[in-house]
Design a protein around this motif. Structure first.
Motif, short mmCIF file in Angstrom:
data_model
loop_
_atom_site.label_atom_id
_atom_site.label_comp_id
_atom_site.label_asym_id
_atom_site.label_seq_id
_atom_site.Cartn_x
_atom_site.Cartn_y
_atom_site.Cartn_z
N ILE A 18 0.82 -1.22 0.00
CA ILE A 18 0.00 0.00 0.00
C ILE A 18 0.85 1.27 0.00
CG2 ILE A 18 -2.18 -0.78 1.00
CD1 ILE A 18 -1.11 -0.08 3.76
N SER A 19 0.26 2.32 -0.58
CA SER A 19 0.85 3.66 -0.53
C SER A 19 -0.24 4.61 -0.06
CB SER A 19 1.30 4.12 -1.91
OG SER A 19 2.29 3.27 -2.37
N LYS A 20 0.15 5.50 0.81
CA LYS A 20 -0.83 6.51 1.27
C LYS A 20 -0.07 7.79 1.63
CE LYS A 20 -4.88 7.67 3.45
NZ LYS A 20 -5.93 8.03 2.50
N THR A 51 -1.48 3.44 10.77
CA THR A 51 -2.05 3.69 9.43
C THR A 51 -2.14 2.39 8.63
OG1 THR A 51 -1.05 5.87 9.50
CG2 THR A 51 -1.78 5.10 7.35
N ILE A 52 -1.11 1.55 8.77
CA ILE A 52 -1.15 0.26 8.05
C ILE A 52 -2.34 -0.57 8.54
CG2 ILE A 52 0.08 -1.92 7.71
CD1 ILE A 52 2.72 -0.32 7.90
N ASP A 64 4.74 3.89 2.30
CA ASP A 64 4.93 2.97 1.18
C ASP A 64 5.46 1.67 1.74
OD1 ASP A 64 4.50 4.04 -1.58
OD2 ASP A 64 5.67 5.69 -0.72
N CYS A 114 -5.61 0.77 7.24
CA CYS A 114 -5.81 0.46 5.82
C CYS A 114 -6.24 -0.99 5.65
CB CYS A 114 -4.52 0.71 5.03
SG CYS A 114 -4.16 2.45 4.80
N PRO A 148 -6.21 3.32 1.20
CA PRO A 148 -4.89 3.67 0.64
C PRO A 148 -5.06 4.40 -0.69
CG PRO A 148 -5.04 1.32 1.20
CD PRO A 148 -6.41 1.87 1.27
N ASP A 149 -4.04 5.17 -1.07
CA ASP A 149 -4.09 5.83 -2.39
C ASP A 149 -3.95 4.79 -3.49
OD1 ASP A 149 -4.25 8.20 -1.03
OD2 ASP A 149 -2.09 8.58 -1.10
#
Lengths: 224, 249
Positions: free
Chosen positions: B11-13, B47-48, B25, B51, B58-59
């Motif tokens: 994931i990326s955010k 945050t992980i 990331d 998500c 996530p983005d």
């Protein structure tokens, strides 16, 4: 004592509180949780009756439901009666006038519920509606109670809006605040004092209940 | 019972505030058992978890559970899959525990079983309260029980729904050493029974060595190292031992 006015006022205030409970809960939920950037505009509209002179609000409601307006004509066509100067017209105006007194306590109570509880409810499989009824509502009981009581009390005490939209028709739109005004006009101060004392005592009791609720006395009692 | 073998996360955010930017990331795979996410505050651990649980979107990236040969996608930015949190069937223990204050212990634990018939729900709640040694608390409210007991209630509540993975966000941070040790023993026993991926977030080194089969260290939203605790945190381990010896424990 004009018991007909007392009964009419009680009926009007009860209906206003009930309608505001049904309409105000979803509106307050949206205000408390929406992230829409223009939300403040809706909040301002809801709060308008707090600062607007009742005559201004009453005037616009009268224009909106009067015989010349589309709503007024539609109502007249279907019921055969005028919307303005009717109990129904007075009810609509009172709902608008008391809107912030219900919605604001509801929204404040909802916003105070810990967001982690909502997240926990969601992770445990509850939809937003289920979370509302199982978590948000029970934890906001004092705020909901305060909103219902304040909207009831505010409707009981309204004067300007009633006069503008309802007029002064005994048994139809004559509430106790209008009755007091009538008595004073007739120089019948004793009768006016009787009704005014009743309103004073009622208002004091209502505010005491709201402050007690805010101190969460009720929560303690309910949990026993 | 067939269990998910692994939880795959990529994931990326990005977050941008006026004076602060943060970007996450990460890519890792968590098999059944405990994987510890270790790092300082603000490194992106919570945050992980959010998500994975569906509480944050996530983005970009992909989150999937691999159960034997079957794959269940929770989030995939390419194919626009994003299951709502309430349909992911994951367990989550929040740092604050997030026990419902107006409900009793048994109502809290049974909260996620509301679709079951009442007798079945009661049976499952009683069984899990028994396994966490807290059946005597069933009619208490969370504010009437101790921190360690609240911890057990939160764990029982997250496990009773038989989640496909368990996410624990610094669940022991507020506890004293003795209570922490007892709950860690319970957690180890639980992970032996429920062979599911458990992602355990902490910044306490002693918890990493007590629980972790694998550890992923994070810094400023990126993975620094991953592997067994003794490999990844060798230096920190020596330091911890020196500290413990110095404290005469």
């Amino acid at each position: 004592m004009n018991w007909q006015a007392v009964a009419l006022t009680a009926k009007l205030a009860s209906l206003v509180s009930l309608i505001l409970l049904v309409l105000g809960l979803p509106l307050a939920y949206w205000i408390a949780y929406s992230r829409w950037r223009w939300k403040f505009l809706v909040e301002a509209v809801v709060a308008l009756p707090l600062v607007l002179p009742p005559t201004v609000l009453g005037f616009y409601v009268l224009v909106a439901i009067g015989a010349q307006s589309p709503i007024g004509r539609w109502y007249q066509h279907w019921t055969g009666h005028s919307f303005a100067f009717s109990f129904q017209g007075l009810l609509i105006a009172s709902v608008l006038y008391s809107l912030p007194f219900a919605v604001q306590p509801f929204a404040v109570a909802f916003a105070q519920v810990d967001r982690n509880l909502l997240a926990a409810s969601s992770v445990l499989g509850s939809s937003r509606t289920q979370t509302f009824f199982r978590i948000i509502m029970p934890l906001s009981l004092t705020g909901i109670l305060a909103g219902v009581i304040l909207s009831f009390a505010h409707t009981v005490g309204e004067f300007g809006v009633v006069l503008m939209v309802g007029g002064n028709i005994p048994g139809v739109t004559q509430t106790i605040s209008i009755d007091i005004y009538d008595r004073v006009q007739d120089l019948d101060y004793a009768a006016a004092n009787q009704t005014a004392l009743l309103l004073l005592a009622f208002s004091f009791i209502v505010l005491s209940v709201v402050y007690a609720a805010n101190r969460q006395l009720w929560r303690g009692w309910l949990s026993k | 019972m067939s269990s998910p073998i692994s939880l795959d996360v990529r994931i990326s955010k990005r977050f941008a505030a006026r004076h602060h930017q943060f970007s996450l990331d990460v890519q890792f795979s968590a098999p059944a058992g405990v994987t510890v996410l270790f790092g300082p505050s603000g490194s992106g651990k919570t945050t992980i978890l959010e998500c994975i649980a569906g509480l944050l979107t996530p983005d970009s990236g992909r989150i999937a559970l691999n159960e034997n040969s079957k794959q269940s996608v929770l989030f995939d930015s390419q194919s626009r899959v994003n299951l709502p949190a309430n349909t992911r069937n994951l367990g989550y223990v929040f740092q604050t525990l997030a026990l419902f204050p107006h409900l009793t212990v048994e109502e809290n634990v049974g909260y996620g079983l509301s679709r079951l018939p009442s007798h079945e729900r009661t049976g499952q709640v009683d069984a899990i309260l028994e396994s966490f040694h807290i059946p005597h608390l069933s009619r208490q409210r969370p504010d009437r029980i101790s921190g360690g007991e609240r911890q057990r209630v939160a764990l029982a509540r997250s496990l009773v729904t038989r989640p496909r993975a368990l996410l624990l966000d610094e669940p022991l941070s507020a506890l004293d050493y003795e209570t922490k040790s007892k709950i860690i023993a319970d957690l180890r026993a639980m992970t032996r029974v429920h062979r599911i991926p458990v992602i355990y977030v902490t910044h306490a080194l002693d918890e990493v060595f007590a629980l972790g089969e694998r550890v992923i260290t994070l810094e400023k939203g990126s993975i620094v190292k991953q592997g067994s605790p003794s490999e990844v945190l060798a230096t920190e381990r020596e330091q911890l031992i020196r500290e413990l010896q110095g404290a005469n424990i």
